[in-house]
Scaffold this active site. Sequence first.
Site, PDB file in Angstrom:
ATOM      1  N   GLY A   1      -5.782  -3.726  -7.780  1.00  0.00           N
ATOM      2  CA  GLY A   1      -6.906  -2.838  -7.490  1.00  0.00           C
ATOM      3  C   GLY A   1      -6.429  -1.472  -7.028  1.00  0.00           C
ATOM      4  O   GLY A   1      -7.005  -0.438  -7.381  1.00  0.00           O
TER       5      GLY A   1
ATOM      6  N   ARG B   1       1.592   4.201  -3.121  1.00  0.00           N
ATOM      7  CA  ARG B   1       1.388   5.621  -2.840  1.00  0.00           C
ATOM      8  C   ARG B   1       2.682   6.411  -3.010  1.00  0.00           C
ATOM      9  O   ARG B   1       2.675   7.533  -3.516  1.00  0.00           O
ATOM     10  CB  ARG B   1       0.826   5.797  -1.420  1.00  0.00           C
ATOM     11  CG  ARG B   1      -0.642   5.357  -1.321  1.00  0.00           C
ATOM     12  CD  ARG B   1      -1.041   5.068   0.112  1.00  0.00           C
ATOM     13  NE  ARG B   1      -2.463   4.830   0.297  1.00  0.00           N
ATOM     14  CZ  ARG B   1      -3.086   3.656   0.069  1.00  0.00           C
ATOM     15  NH1 ARG B   1      -2.416   2.612  -0.364  1.00  0.00           N
ATOM     16  NH2 ARG B   1      -4.391   3.537   0.289  1.00  0.00           N
TER      17      ARG B   1
ATOM     18  N   ARG C   1     -12.867 -14.345  -1.853  1.00  0.00           N
ATOM     19  CA  ARG C   1     -12.029 -14.957  -0.815  1.00  0.00           C
ATOM     20  C   ARG C   1     -12.810 -15.808   0.179  1.00  0.00           C
ATOM     21  O   ARG C   1     -12.230 -16.735   0.759  1.00  0.00           O
ATOM     22  CB  ARG C   1     -11.200 -13.884  -0.086  1.00  0.00           C
ATOM     23  CG  ARG C   1     -10.038 -13.438  -0.931  1.00  0.00           C
ATOM     24  CD  ARG C   1      -9.046 -12.563  -0.187  1.00  0.00           C
ATOM     25  NE  ARG C   1      -7.931 -12.283  -1.092  1.00  0.00           N
ATOM     26  CZ  ARG C   1      -7.202 -11.187  -1.073  1.00  0.00           C
ATOM     27  NH1 ARG C   1      -7.443 -10.244  -0.178  1.00  0.00           N
ATOM     28  NH2 ARG C   1      -6.212 -11.026  -1.931  1.00  0.00           N
TER      29      ARG C   1
ATOM     30  N   ASP D   1      -7.325  -7.747   4.615  1.00  0.00           N
ATOM     31  CA  ASP D   1      -6.404  -8.573   3.822  1.00  0.00           C
ATOM     32  C   ASP D   1      -5.883  -9.774   4.607  1.00  0.00           C
ATOM     33  O   ASP D   1      -5.271 -10.677   4.031  1.00  0.00           O
ATOM     34  CB  ASP D   1      -5.208  -7.729   3.353  1.00  0.00           C
ATOM     35  CG  ASP D   1      -5.629  -6.714   2.296  1.00  0.00           C
ATOM     36  OD1 ASP D   1      -6.694  -6.887   1.675  1.00  0.00           O
ATOM     37  OD2 ASP D   1      -4.879  -5.733   2.099  1.00  0.00           O
TER      38      ASP D   1
ATOM     39  N   SER E   1       0.838  -1.216   0.000  1.00  0.00           N
ATOM     40  CA  SER E   1       0.000   0.000   0.000  1.00  0.00           C
ATOM     41  C   SER E   1       0.862   1.252   0.000  1.00  0.00           C
ATOM     42  O   SER E   1       0.599   2.211  -0.729  1.00  0.00           O
ATOM     43  CB  SER E   1      -0.885   0.032   1.248  1.00  0.00           C
ATOM     44  OG  SER E   1      -1.826  -0.995   1.204  1.00  0.00           O
TER      45      SER E   1
ATOM     46  N   SER F   1     -13.447   1.760   2.299  1.00  0.00           N
ATOM     47  CA  SER F   1     -12.380   1.401   1.365  1.00  0.00           C
ATOM     48  C   SER F   1     -11.314   2.484   1.312  1.00  0.00           C
ATOM     49  O   SER F   1     -11.587   3.631   0.967  1.00  0.00           O
ATOM     50  CB  SER F   1     -12.967   1.197  -0.034  1.00  0.00           C
ATOM     51  OG  SER F   1     -11.940   1.265  -1.007  1.00  0.00           O
TER      52      SER F   1
HETATM   53  C1  S3P Z   1      -5.676  -1.144  -0.033  1.00  0.00           C
HETATM   54  C2  S3P Z   1      -6.943  -1.115   0.493  1.00  0.00           C
HETATM   55  C3  S3P Z   1      -7.766  -2.323   0.660  1.00  0.00           C
HETATM   56  C4  S3P Z   1      -6.923  -3.574   0.647  1.00  0.00           C
HETATM   57  C5  S3P Z   1      -5.963  -3.590  -0.496  1.00  0.00           C
HETATM   58  C6  S3P Z   1      -5.015  -2.408  -0.420  1.00  0.00           C
HETATM   59  C7  S3P Z   1      -4.943   0.121  -0.202  1.00  0.00           C
HETATM   60  O1  S3P Z   1      -8.715  -2.406  -0.397  1.00  0.00           O
HETATM   61  O2  S3P Z   1      -7.758  -4.718   0.598  1.00  0.00           O
HETATM   62  O3  S3P Z   1      -5.191  -4.783  -0.483  1.00  0.00           O
HETATM   63  O4  S3P Z   1      -3.726   0.091  -0.475  1.00  0.00           O
HETATM   64  O5  S3P Z   1      -5.561   1.179  -0.049  1.00  0.00           O
HETATM   65  P1  S3P Z   1     -10.138  -1.654  -0.336  1.00  0.00           P
HETATM   66  O6  S3P Z   1      -9.901  -0.199  -0.365  1.00  0.00           O
HETATM   67  O7  S3P Z   1     -10.870  -2.152  -1.562  1.00  0.00           O
HETATM   68  O8  S3P Z   1     -10.774  -2.120   0.930  1.00  0.00           O
END
Ligand code: S3P
Length: 446
Positions: A102, A35, A359, A328, A31, A174
């Site tokens: 994602g 960023r 999952r 996660d 994460s 989220s």
């Molecule tokens: C993440 C947020 C989460 C997490 C993903 C990483 C992030 O997803 O499950 O592995 O880096 O902001 P969601 O925002 O869909 O909950």
Amino acid sequence: MSEPKNSPADTIRIAPVGRLRGDFQLPGDKSISHRSALFAAIGSGVSKLSNYSSARDCGSTLDCLEALGVKIEREPELIVIEGAGLNGLRPSGRALDAGNSGSTIRMLSGILAGQHFTTVITGDESIQRRPMRRIIDPLTLMGAHIEAREGNFAPLKIHGGALKAIEYAPPVASAQVKSCALLAGLFADGVTTVIEKTPTRNHTEVMMRECGAAIEITKTEEGERISVEGRAPLGALGDYTVAGDLSSAAFFIVAGLVAPDAELRLRHIGINPSRTALMDSLRLIGARIEIENPRIAHGEPVADIVVRSSELKGDLELSGPIIANLIDEIPILAIAGARLDGTLLIRDARELRVKESDRIRSIVDNLRRMGIEVEEFDDGLRLKGGQQLRGAQVDSFDDHRIAMSFAVAGLIAEGETEIVNAGAASVSLPEFYGLLAASGAKIEYR
Ligand code: S3P
């Protein structure tokens, strides 16, 4: 058993382990790595990122930024990014490929919405099944025009432009949606506010501060209000070391707890409180997890984590706001649950159905293949502990966290466990099987 390699073949076999010992540092948090690349790209000046995640996902973010004209040097130990500034990205000649990530597609879309050009962004099969309306809605309110398959799925065609600031309360908890809106807010006219009812990981907010953005956070009755001022130049991240990934550490934490005669020391791991619910919950059922040398680096709490074999006892029931904090980690928590002398109950985790795989299905299916009785709910699962995992053939369902969770299950199963599509682990931790083998696990690559 053959020698462990670092890049696993697609099928692996894992044997029960007698002893587990390790002392290592893990690659950077996924994460935070995403960023750091995004902020370095839209900031001004040069940023040098150390311990940037080796995850395939984080490579996808770098590839997309390069396609947008950002100069990136990838050295073995360092990623050097020349900030293009808020207005310095260039149209890509081709569709951007977020791969399996994602975070890449959802967060980068916030930046793309603020550009005066059109970009197509897509990803692999799994990405094309994951919901995008959650980011399309706020970006549309801000003035971007986004075309998506069935209005919800990638490929996304993002017609960016002048954005207006909004106040937005995401209907799902989220961090990706929050971050998408805040990143778009950097390009908007005025102050953009995200109201978060359920707290999620706050790495975006921490990093915005590090880059000198005008961000304000206030706690109110409706939740946390996170406001950022648009069109103010961002500084560089400079020399930035990414903290080790707690979500990757989670597999070793649970392995260290459930394996016999185990002691693992994981160094320089990010322990941001928005991510520590797994450790807090495991402690409640008797986990021996120690935090050593806590410190703050670039606004993020980090520490060394030491885990030892533990008897896990009692019932663990998790629901409500805590779920977002360990979303996660639920696959690996389920493996700990199988070892628990008590019941593990997870509810309010419907979001798991729209991750890299469904999952809840993946966990339940694999646990059943390993002889475990487990009840499946629309939003979670119930698992009576004290059952014996039995070696079987399981599937990663092309999901990195499922592959790694069931490798840990294999360490404590009776007999050998075979994992099909085990290579999916590289999406977040290519080093996983190598580190597990170096700690004493017997892994055969087929
Ligand atoms: C993440 C947020 C989460 C997490 C993903 C990483 C992030 O997803 O499950 O592995 O880096 O902001 P969601 O925002 O869909 O909950």
